[in-house]
Design a protein around this motif. Structure first.
Motif, short mmCIF file in Angstrom:
data_model
loop_
_atom_site.label_atom_id
_atom_site.label_comp_id
_atom_site.label_asym_id
_atom_site.label_seq_id
_atom_site.Cartn_x
_atom_site.Cartn_y
_atom_site.Cartn_z
N LEU A 84 9.93 -9.48 0.48
CA LEU A 84 8.87 -10.47 0.37
C LEU A 84 9.01 -11.64 1.34
O LEU A 84 8.01 -12.32 1.61
CB LEU A 84 8.82 -11.03 -1.07
N ASN B 26 0.64 -6.62 1.66
CA ASN B 26 1.86 -7.33 1.25
C ASN B 26 3.05 -6.81 2.05
O ASN B 26 3.12 -5.63 2.36
CB ASN B 26 2.14 -7.13 -0.25
N THR B 27 3.97 -7.71 2.35
CA THR B 27 5.19 -7.46 3.11
C THR B 27 4.90 -7.09 4.57
O THR B 27 3.77 -6.80 4.93
CB THR B 27 6.08 -6.35 2.48
N GLU C 34 2.10 -8.87 6.39
CA GLU C 34 0.91 -8.87 5.54
C GLU C 34 -0.32 -9.52 6.19
O GLU C 34 -0.88 -10.48 5.66
CB GLU C 34 1.21 -9.51 4.18
N ARG D 67 -3.37 -9.88 3.87
CA ARG D 67 -3.05 -10.40 2.52
C ARG D 67 -4.30 -10.99 1.86
O ARG D 67 -4.54 -10.80 0.66
CB ARG D 67 -1.96 -11.46 2.64
N GLU E 25 -3.01 -6.07 -5.10
CA GLU E 25 -1.81 -6.48 -4.38
C GLU E 25 -0.57 -5.80 -4.94
O GLU E 25 -0.47 -5.52 -6.14
CB GLU E 25 -1.64 -7.99 -4.45
N TYR E 26 0.38 -5.54 -4.06
CA TYR E 26 1.68 -4.93 -4.38
C TYR E 26 1.54 -3.51 -4.91
O TYR E 26 2.43 -2.99 -5.58
CB TYR E 26 2.46 -5.80 -5.39
N THR E 27 0.42 -2.87 -4.61
CA THR E 27 0.24 -1.45 -4.93
C THR E 27 -0.41 -0.79 -3.73
O THR E 27 -0.91 -1.45 -2.82
CB THR E 27 -0.66 -1.23 -6.16
#
Length: 264
Positions: A43, A169-170, A173, A176, A244-246
């Motif tokens: 992150l 994300n990451t 990103e 984002r 987000e984050y998927t």
């Protein structure tokens, strides 16, 4: 008077239990620290490194295009990520705002080598300025903080669909906050030949990751057919994962080419 006797076996059991609890606690603390470091790496560190690399690549492209005789229509070399190779023709017309086909093509380009950075994407609302590279390889493009061009789709300024992907994300990103884009926002694509301005006119909040219709020459969702276009034009497509984050679904933002300015 009888004196109670403590069995050695009982003492050994208690000592073993204490040692097991202590060892288990140490292992849990160690595992927690390792997981925390992995989260920090994903992150924070990957974002820091990818953004730094992407910024350097943007600056390298700008320097290349500013060099007399070097920016006039060349594409970056595969080795350096800057210029070298065949040149796209200069745009010669402005595309109608409704996306209809102009009488004169606003430009075309040869296909860059895989993974080379050759253009810059600027999104004012998102305060985003990031390199565009050929292909959507995670290792060689997306994880570097770049935006990737879907192979087989059109190049900037060409009739059809110029389709791009970026991490939500990451790893820098860049997309984002793609969900913050609104209809009428502008998206600029700079190449060694020209700057193309697209205007956002359609947004698909969520669709299947396998919805290939969104990057076709006339983009239209095969999952939600009410989203998309019905006639040829000059389009840009921005895609990223959602939520987000998927990576289960995709979000799609579409725009239409509304102006071009040749590089002088």
């Amino acid at each position: 008077m009888r004196v109670p006797v403590v069995q050695h076996r009982s003492r050994r059991r208690r000592a073993l239990r204490r040692r097991a609890l202590w060892t288990g606690g140490e292992l849990l603390v160690t595992a927690g620290v390792v997981l925390l470091l992995l989260v920090v790496h994903q992150l924070w560190w990957t974002n820091r490194e990818a953004r730094r690399g992407a910024d350097h690549q943007v600056q390298a492209l700008e320097r290349q295009w500013a060099t007399p005789g070097a920016g006039g229509g060349t594409t970056p070399s595969a080795n350096s990520g800057t210029a070298g190779g065949s040149s796209p023709s200069r745009p010669t017309a402005t595309t109608p705002a409704d996306g209809s086909t102009p009488t004169t093509s606003p430009g075309s380009a040869t296909t860059p080598d895989r993974s080379q950075a050759y253009a810059i994407l600027t999104v004012p609302r998102l305060h985003l300025r990031v390199p565009i590279a050929e292909g959507v390889s995670k290792r060689n493009v997306l994880n570097k903080g770049y935006v990737g061009h879907y192979p087989g789709t059109q190049q900037p300024g060409q009739a059809g669909n110029f389709a791009l992907a970026g991490h939500r994300n990451t790893h820098g990103e860049p997309f984002r906050y793609l969900n913050h884009l609104r209809v009428k926002d502008t998206v600029r694509v700079e190449t060694s030949a020209a700057t193309f301005t697209y205007t956002v006119d359609k947004i698909l909040p969520q669709t299947s990751a396998a919805d290939s219709g969104v990057i076709r020459p006339i983009p239209r969702s095969t999952v939600k057919p009410s989203y998309g276009y019905s006639r040829p034009g000059y389009y840009i497509t921005l895609t990223t994962c959602t939520p987000e984050y998927t990576s289960r679904y995709r979000m799609v933002v579409w725009g239409t080419l509304t102006s071009m300015r040749p590089r002088t």
